[in-house]
Design an enzyme around this catalytic site. Structure first.
Site, mmCIF file in Angstrom:
data_model
loop_
_atom_site.group_PDB
_atom_site.id
_atom_site.type_symbol
_atom_site.label_atom_id
_atom_site.label_comp_id
_atom_site.label_asym_id
_atom_site.label_seq_id
_atom_site.Cartn_x
_atom_site.Cartn_y
_atom_site.Cartn_z
ATOM 1 N N GLY A 43 0.760 -1.362 -0.097
ATOM 2 C CA GLY A 43 0.111 0.230 0.052
ATOM 3 C C GLY A 43 0.894 1.276 -0.056
ATOM 4 N N SER A 115 6.489 -4.529 -2.601
ATOM 5 C CA SER A 115 6.169 -2.997 -2.623
ATOM 6 C C SER A 115 6.278 -2.265 -1.514
ATOM 7 C CB SER A 115 4.633 -2.979 -3.185
ATOM 8 O OG SER A 115 4.255 -1.872 -3.454
ATOM 9 N N TRP A 116 5.275 -1.669 -0.893
ATOM 10 C CA TRP A 116 5.493 -0.905 0.530
ATOM 11 C C TRP A 116 5.710 -1.936 1.364
ATOM 12 C CZ3 TRP A 116 6.591 2.775 3.700
ATOM 13 C CH2 TRP A 116 6.059 2.590 5.085
ATOM 14 N N ASP A 271 8.017 -3.620 -14.381
ATOM 15 C CA ASP A 271 7.553 -3.223 -13.478
ATOM 16 C C ASP A 271 7.740 -1.674 -13.318
ATOM 17 O OD1 ASP A 271 6.732 -1.823 -10.915
ATOM 18 O OD2 ASP A 271 7.440 -3.693 -9.391
ATOM 19 N N HIS A 299 4.716 -5.128 -11.601
ATOM 20 C CA HIS A 299 4.431 -4.956 -10.307
ATOM 21 C C HIS A 299 3.359 -5.835 -9.477
ATOM 22 C CE1 HIS A 299 5.032 -2.249 -6.942
ATOM 23 N NE2 HIS A 299 3.980 -2.093 -6.656
#
Length: 319
Positions: A43, A115-116, A271, A299
């Site tokens: 996120g 990701s985050w 990505d 991604h």
């Protein structure tokens, strides 16, 4: 292709009081006597998902998942404009993770997330290296301001029309100004129509950035339920407008703190949200990590990403 493990339900769940009026949802599934592993979702503000449980062999892992502050089943929810975001920072999340480890009586755990989630788990591992056994990351980011600027400005050179709409959604912010900060202010507006419009514009841009990838949902952001979308955009814009409260480049600079922790970095060459260069930099700074670059993935991952993730987790299950 390696198949994910069958769907499984948690054998234990709870709401952890982490202070500041926040309760963090957590769940544990698999084998109570298995190898501890923590899933750190992305996120920021996506929340954990049932699908993430299926990467782990339920006979060999004790898998912990949690919803970071303000999202998923944690309360208060960031979709509520009354929720105070001052108590939702990277530092707070790192403290929550450590409190959860202590609450569950875990000495060391494997960390998994992309990701985050990779940013947050790397920050945790660098702060508490003795609490981390291994790391598996599908999709490396370190949330440098340069990475944020690429995602919300630089990649616009590939989607100029769509980026114009995203920039216009910032409501008067200069095109060369702080668009992410402008969206953060819109998401704090008392008018629900303003917040909903900003949410739609943000999600449309995020979906555009991922639109050329061959795998995954066509609208991974826009198709979320309304409250989840609002919380995601509010939390994302809040974190990214502050550079995630991380000194620029700190996670790469301090990667030496990960010495002795085995890791697997899995990254898609397609990505566009988080180009492979960051994964390459991290692999150079962290000698115990192995980088796998997949030509068919972006991604959102791919079948090959799933296979590599499961292979890495299966390999670490016996260590």
């Amino acid at each position: 292709m390696a198949e994910r493990y069958p769907a499984i339900e948690p054998y234990d769940t709870g709401m952890l009081d982490v202070g500041d009026g926040n309760l963090v949802y957590w769940e544990v599934c698999g084998n109570p006597d298995g190898k501890p592993a923590l899933v750190v979702h992305g996120g920021p503000g996506s929340g954990c998902t049932a699908g993430a449980r299926r990467h782990f062999d339920p006979d060999r892992y004790r898998t912990v998942l949690f919803d970071q502050r303000g999202c998923g089943r944690s309360t208060p929810h960031a979709s509520d404009p009354a929720t105070d975001m001052r108590h939702n920072t990277t530092g707070h999340l790192l403290a929550d993770m450590e409190r959860l480890r202590e609450h569950l009586g875990i000495d060391r755990w494997l960390l998994f997330g992309g990701s985050w989630g990779s940013t947050l788990l790397l920050a945790y591992a660098q702060r508490h290296p003795h609490r981390v056994s291994e790391i598996v990351i599908p999709g490396v980011t370190t949330t440098r301001r340069s990475e944020i600027d690429w995602l919300y400005r630089g990649v616009g050179r590939f989607f100029p029309e769509e980026w114009e709409r995203f920039a216009a959604g910032a409501r008067g912010a200069p095109r060369d100004g702080d668009l992410v900060g402008a969206y953060a202010r819109l998401m704090a507006d008392p008018d629900p129509a303003v917040r909903e419009r900003a949410t739609a514009d943000w999600c449309a841009w995020e979906d555009t950035v991922l639109s050329l990838e061959p795998s995954g949902s066509a609208h991974p952001y826009g198709d979320r339920p309304s409250a989840a979308r609002v919380a995601l955009v509010r939390i994302c814009s809040h974190y990214f407008s502050h550079g995630a409260w991380l000194e620029e480049g700190a996670l790469l600079r301090d990667a030496g703190r990960l010495a002795g922790i085995p890791g697997v970095l899995i990254h898609g060459r397609q990505d566009m949200a988080g180009p492979v260069g960051t994964a390459w930099e991290l692999s150079r700074a962290w000698p115990d990590a192995r980088l796998i670059v997949l030509d068919d993935a972006g991604h959102k991952g791919s079948d090959a990403t799933q296979a590599q993730v499961i292979a890495a987790l299966d390999r670490y299950a016996g260590t």
